[in-house]
Design an enzyme around this catalytic site. Structure first.
Site, PDB file in Angstrom:
ATOM      1  N   ASP A   1       0.858  -1.187   0.000  1.00 22.48           N
ATOM      2  CA  ASP A   1       0.000   0.000   0.000  1.00 22.48           C
ATOM      3  C   ASP A   1       0.895   1.239   0.000  1.00 22.48           C
ATOM      4  OD1 ASP A   1      -1.737   2.215   0.945  1.00 22.48           O
ATOM      5  OD2 ASP A   1      -3.194   0.613   1.268  1.00 22.48           O
TER       6      ASP A   1
ATOM      7  N   HIS B   1     -10.468  -5.348  -2.725  1.00 22.59           N
ATOM      8  CA  HIS B   1      -9.129  -5.630  -2.230  1.00 22.59           C
ATOM      9  C   HIS B   1      -9.175  -5.979  -0.746  1.00 22.59           C
ATOM     10  CE1 HIS B   1      -9.938  -1.288  -2.014  1.00 22.59           C
ATOM     11  NE2 HIS B   1      -9.292  -1.312  -0.856  1.00 22.59           N
TER      12      HIS B   1
ATOM     13  N   ASN C   1     -12.868  -3.348   2.792  1.00 23.65           N
ATOM     14  CA  ASN C   1     -13.882  -2.289   2.798  1.00 23.65           C
ATOM     15  C   ASN C   1     -14.748  -2.356   1.542  1.00 23.65           C
ATOM     16  OD1 ASN C   1     -12.575  -1.279   5.122  1.00 23.65           O
ATOM     17  ND2 ASN C   1     -11.187  -0.045   3.877  1.00 23.65           N
TER      18      ASN C   1
ATOM     19  N   HIS D   1      -6.897  -5.672   2.666  1.00 18.82           N
ATOM     20  CA  HIS D   1      -5.711  -5.115   3.319  1.00 18.82           C
ATOM     21  C   HIS D   1      -5.141  -6.192   4.240  1.00 18.82           C
ATOM     22  CE1 HIS D   1      -6.559  -0.705   2.606  1.00 18.82           C
ATOM     23  NE2 HIS D   1      -7.781  -1.182   2.434  1.00 18.82           N
TER      24      HIS D   1
ATOM     25  N   GLN E   1     -14.296   2.555   1.485  1.00 17.81           N
ATOM     26  CA  GLN E   1     -13.666   2.082   0.247  1.00 17.81           C
ATOM     27  C   GLN E   1     -13.373   3.260  -0.675  1.00 17.81           C
ATOM     28  OE1 GLN E   1     -15.965  -0.631  -2.230  1.00 17.81           O
ATOM     29  NE2 GLN E   1     -14.146  -1.227  -3.394  1.00 17.81           N
TER      30      GLN E   1
HETATM   31  P1  AMP Z   1      -9.634   1.495   0.604  1.00 14.88           P
HETATM   32  O1  AMP Z   1      -9.851   2.712   1.446  1.00 14.88           O
HETATM   33  O2  AMP Z   1      -9.970   0.216   1.323  1.00 14.88           O
HETATM   34  O3  AMP Z   1     -10.291   1.605  -0.751  1.00 14.88           O
HETATM   35  O4  AMP Z   1      -8.066   1.427   0.383  1.00 14.88           O
HETATM   36  C1  AMP Z   1      -7.439   1.851  -0.768  1.00 14.88           C
HETATM   37  C2  AMP Z   1      -5.949   1.822  -0.494  1.00 14.88           C
HETATM   38  O5  AMP Z   1      -5.272   1.824  -1.743  1.00 14.88           O
HETATM   39  C3  AMP Z   1      -5.427   3.014   0.302  1.00 14.88           C
HETATM   40  O6  AMP Z   1      -4.832   2.545   1.494  1.00 14.88           O
HETATM   41  C4  AMP Z   1      -4.383   3.643  -0.624  1.00 14.88           C
HETATM   42  O7  AMP Z   1      -3.234   4.060   0.060  1.00 14.88           O
HETATM   43  C5  AMP Z   1      -4.058   2.510  -1.579  1.00 14.88           C
HETATM   44  N1  AMP Z   1      -3.620   2.880  -2.913  1.00 14.88           N
HETATM   45  C6  AMP Z   1      -4.243   3.705  -3.785  1.00 14.88           C
HETATM   46  N2  AMP Z   1      -3.569   3.746  -4.949  1.00 14.88           N
HETATM   47  C7  AMP Z   1      -2.504   2.910  -4.819  1.00 14.88           C
HETATM   48  C8  AMP Z   1      -1.424   2.523  -5.671  1.00 14.88           C
HETATM   49  N3  AMP Z   1      -1.322   3.005  -6.911  1.00 14.88           N
HETATM   50  N4  AMP Z   1      -0.515   1.635  -5.191  1.00 14.88           N
HETATM   51  C9  AMP Z   1      -0.627   1.155  -3.930  1.00 14.88           C
HETATM   52  N5  AMP Z   1      -1.615   1.475  -3.091  1.00 14.88           N
HETATM   53  C10 AMP Z   1      -2.529   2.353  -3.517  1.00 14.88           C
END
Ligand code: AMP
Ligand code: ZN
Length: 136
Positions: A30, A99, A86, A101, A93
């Site tokens: 992440d 995805h 999420n 975590h 989300q």
């Molecule tokens: P969520 O809030 O569950 O949708 O989490 C999305 C996660 O994706 C967040 O923790 C971001 O930091 C992560 N994220 C977004 N874009 C990227 C990327 N290009 N590479 C790695 N992580 C990412």
């Protein structure tokens, strides 16, 4: 899906710090980790939320998350691990490609506080929910 950032990572159009890959899933660090070794596990096929996955895909995604958790346990030796998933804006989300975590936890402190504001379940509330779910 062309505009999806995680699809771009899956296809290799966008760089990521990949840590794991199998036939069904890809996992990468992440970009905004809440702890050292915070990893996202995503299915190779685009789906927005968990209920858009078939039973088989859901199983494959969880198996990949388990494998990543094992890698993290072995390599980083955290004190614990949270799996967080999420769905929808209200659930936090941000990226609309399902995805999981995988978040290593350390006693010495990290960026995650899991806190549930709860209240005791009443008989009435339980029966109402079970009725709605067709389980009464
Ligand atoms: P969520 O809030 O569950 O949708 O989490 C999305 C996660 O994706 C967040 O923790 C971001 O930091 C992560 N994220 C977004 N874009 C990227 C990327 N290009 N590479 C790695 N992580 C990412
Ligand atoms: Zn996608």
């Amino acid at each position: 899906m062309e505009s999806c950032v995680f699809c771009k990572i899956v296809s290799g159009k966008l760089d990521a710090y990949r840590v794991y890959e199998d036939d069904a899933a890809v996992a990468f660090l992440d970009l905004n980790p809440v702890s050292r070794g915070h990893v996202l596990v995503v299915p190779q096929r685009h789906a927005e939320t968990v209920t858009e996955l078939s039973d088989e895909e859901a199983g494959e995604l969880f198996a990949a998350a388990r494998n990543v958790a094992a890698l993290i346990e072995e390599g980083l030796e955290p004190d614990g691990l949270n799996l967080l998933q999420n769905n929808g804006e209200a659930a936090g989300q941000e990226v609309r490609h399902v995805h999981v975590h995988v978040i290593p936890r350390y006693f010495e402190g990290d960026g995650l506080a899991v806190r549930f504001d709860t209240e005791a379940l009443t008989e009435e509330a339980a029966s109402r929910v079970l009725e709605t779910l067709g389980q009464a």
